[in-house]
Design a protein around this motif. Structure first.
Motif, short mmCIF file in Angstrom:
data_model
loop_
_atom_site.label_atom_id
_atom_site.label_comp_id
_atom_site.label_asym_id
_atom_site.label_seq_id
_atom_site.Cartn_x
_atom_site.Cartn_y
_atom_site.Cartn_z
N TYR A 78 6.26 -2.44 10.90
CA TYR A 78 5.02 -3.22 10.80
C TYR A 78 4.67 -3.44 9.32
N SER A 79 4.22 -4.63 8.99
CA SER A 79 3.76 -4.96 7.65
C SER A 79 2.26 -5.22 7.70
N PHE A 80 1.49 -4.50 6.90
CA PHE A 80 0.04 -4.65 6.92
C PHE A 80 -0.41 -5.90 6.17
N CYS A 81 -1.63 -6.29 6.46
CA CYS A 81 -2.33 -7.36 5.76
C CYS A 81 -1.66 -8.73 5.93
N PRO A 82 -1.36 -9.14 7.17
CA PRO A 82 -0.76 -10.47 7.37
C PRO A 82 -1.79 -11.60 7.25
N GLU A 83 -3.09 -11.26 7.23
CA GLU A 83 -4.14 -12.26 7.16
C GLU A 83 -5.04 -11.97 5.97
N SER A 84 -5.83 -12.97 5.56
CA SER A 84 -6.76 -12.78 4.46
C SER A 84 -7.79 -11.71 4.84
N HIS A 85 -8.21 -10.96 3.86
CA HIS A 85 -9.16 -9.86 4.01
C HIS A 85 -8.58 -8.68 4.79
N CYS A 86 -7.34 -8.74 5.16
CA CYS A 86 -6.65 -7.58 5.75
C CYS A 86 -7.44 -6.91 6.87
N PRO A 87 -7.74 -7.61 7.96
CA PRO A 87 -8.51 -6.98 9.04
C PRO A 87 -7.79 -5.82 9.69
N ASP A 88 -6.45 -5.75 9.57
CA ASP A 88 -5.68 -4.64 10.14
C ASP A 88 -5.56 -3.48 9.17
N GLY A 89 -6.12 -3.64 7.97
CA GLY A 89 -6.06 -2.58 6.98
C GLY A 89 -4.97 -2.79 5.95
N LYS A 90 -5.04 -2.01 4.88
CA LYS A 90 -3.98 -2.01 3.86
C LYS A 90 -3.97 -0.66 3.15
N ILE A 91 -2.85 -0.35 2.53
CA ILE A 91 -2.60 0.92 1.84
C ILE A 91 -2.66 2.09 2.83
N PRO A 92 -1.67 2.22 3.71
CA PRO A 92 -1.62 3.38 4.63
C PRO A 92 -1.12 4.61 3.87
N LEU A 93 -2.01 5.23 3.12
CA LEU A 93 -1.64 6.27 2.18
C LEU A 93 -1.22 7.57 2.85
N ALA A 94 -1.80 7.88 4.01
CA ALA A 94 -1.68 9.22 4.59
C ALA A 94 -0.44 9.46 5.44
N GLY A 95 0.22 8.43 5.92
CA GLY A 95 1.30 8.64 6.86
C GLY A 95 0.78 8.64 8.29
N VAL A 96 1.65 8.89 9.25
CA VAL A 96 1.29 8.83 10.66
C VAL A 96 1.63 10.14 11.37
N VAL A 97 0.98 10.37 12.51
CA VAL A 97 1.31 11.50 13.38
C VAL A 97 1.61 10.95 14.76
N GLU A 98 2.53 11.61 15.47
CA GLU A 98 2.85 11.19 16.83
C GLU A 98 1.87 11.82 17.81
N GLY A 99 1.25 10.98 18.62
CA GLY A 99 0.31 11.47 19.61
C GLY A 99 1.00 11.96 20.86
N PHE A 100 0.21 12.59 21.73
CA PHE A 100 0.76 13.09 22.99
C PHE A 100 1.36 11.96 23.84
N ASP A 101 0.88 10.72 23.63
CA ASP A 101 1.35 9.59 24.42
C ASP A 101 2.60 8.94 23.85
N GLY A 102 3.12 9.44 22.74
CA GLY A 102 4.33 8.89 22.14
C GLY A 102 4.08 7.81 21.12
#
Length: 312
Positions: free
Chosen positions: A4-28
């Motif tokens: 996934y590439s963040f910020c595909p639209e102006s003002h980045c409604p999906d967010g930008k700079i995912p600094l922290a990394g991700v965790v896997e949830g119980f749902d996969g």
């Protein structure tokens, strides 16, 4: 593979700079935060394109924005989420919430809870007390202790002194319902400005680090410390992984497993091998259900710090 590439639209409604990394949830799915973006006008003046977001991402790359921060409920999450045994995710933002942490307008940071479906709750807004005795800037994020409560630290706040005019930082505990307690206030002489999450040893002790020492910021003598914190929690065993199907190999960790006579998964006996004083290998037995892994040793019965989830 770019998922996934963040910020595909102006003002980045999906967010930008995912600094922290991700965790896997119980749902996969994978859960994480972006430090900025989301489009909230509360942070537009700082050219952030928003105050940050919380998102869910499937392994195939389908992203869902679960929450957009608006400064009053937090801003700039910089640490990874942690999924509690209740299934909810917990995290921190370094600013947002209350104002005036440094005598000016800097926001102080928050602790929040969010469900996998996106129901958001502000659990705590820092600097609710005079001179931020509760701490501020919780940069490190949280970890869940063996008692089910969450533990963390703040970079600043707490004890005020000439060497720490804004405080040297704090260690705190917060329940899943939001009851926060200051466990320790750093001060002279001692560690200063903890920026990393705590870790819990199977003895029950917490370990942490701080990059500075209150009387030496030039690192020509003391360049930080590693410390322990005791809150009276007893020993436990840790299962790796914490979930699996029947027959899955599981490692059980502690520091005094010699002479163990029984291993059970939620009461169902399992075959096992004591490999060393700190390691038992076992497999998820037929008939096991989600629940506590229990090891009977000459020194007593040890329970796992989190329930083991038996998968279908």
């Amino acid at each position: 593979t770019t998922v996934y590439s963040f910020c595909p639209e102006s003002h980045c409604p999906d967010g930008k700079i995912p600094l922290a990394g991700v965790v896997e949830g119980f749902d996969g799915s994978f859960y994480g935060t972006t430090e900025r973006g989301g489009g909230s006008p509360a942070c537009e003046s700082q050219n952030f394109s928003g105050c940050g977001t919380v998102f869910r991402l499937t392994a195939s790359g389908v992203l869902t924005t679960l929450h957009r921060f608006h400064l009053s409920d937090g801003a700039e999450p910089e640490s990874a989420l942690v999924q509690g045994t209740d299934g909810n995710f917990y995290g921190t933002t370094i600013i947002g919430g209350n104002n005036g942490c440094d005598g000016g307008t800097t926001s102080c940071g928050t602790i929040f809870k969010i469900t996998p479906s996106g129901a958001f709750t502000s659990l705590y807004l820092f600097c609710s007390e005079f001179e931020c005795t509760d701490g501020f800037w919780p940069q490190a994020g949280l970890m869940q202790g063996s008692d089910g409560n969450l533990y963390g630290d703040t970079v600043r706040g707490g004890y005020i002194s000439n060497s720490c005019p804004y405080g040297c930082g704090t260690l705190f505990e917060i329940t899943p319902s939001g009851m926060r307690t200051t466990l320790y206030e750093f001060g002279y002489p001692g560690p200063d400005q903890p920026e990393a999450p705590l870790a819990q040893d199977t003895s029950g002790l917490f370990y942490g680090s701080a990059p500075y020492f209150t009387y030496n910021y030039q690192c020509d003598g003391v360049c930080g410390e590693i410390f322990t914190l005791s809150v009276g929690l007893g020993p436990f065993v840790e299962a790796q992984p914490t979930s699996g199907t029947v027959g899955r190999l599981v490692k059980v960790l502690d520091t005094n497993l010699t002479g163990a006579t029984s291993v059970t998964f939620s009461g169902t006996s399992a075959t096992f091998t004591v490999v060393s004083p700190s390691l038992i290998t076992t497999t998820v037995p037929v008939g096991a259900t989600t629940g506590t892994v229990q090891v009977l040793t000459p020194g007593g019965t040890l329970n796992s710090n989190v329930p083991f989830r038996v998968l279908p």
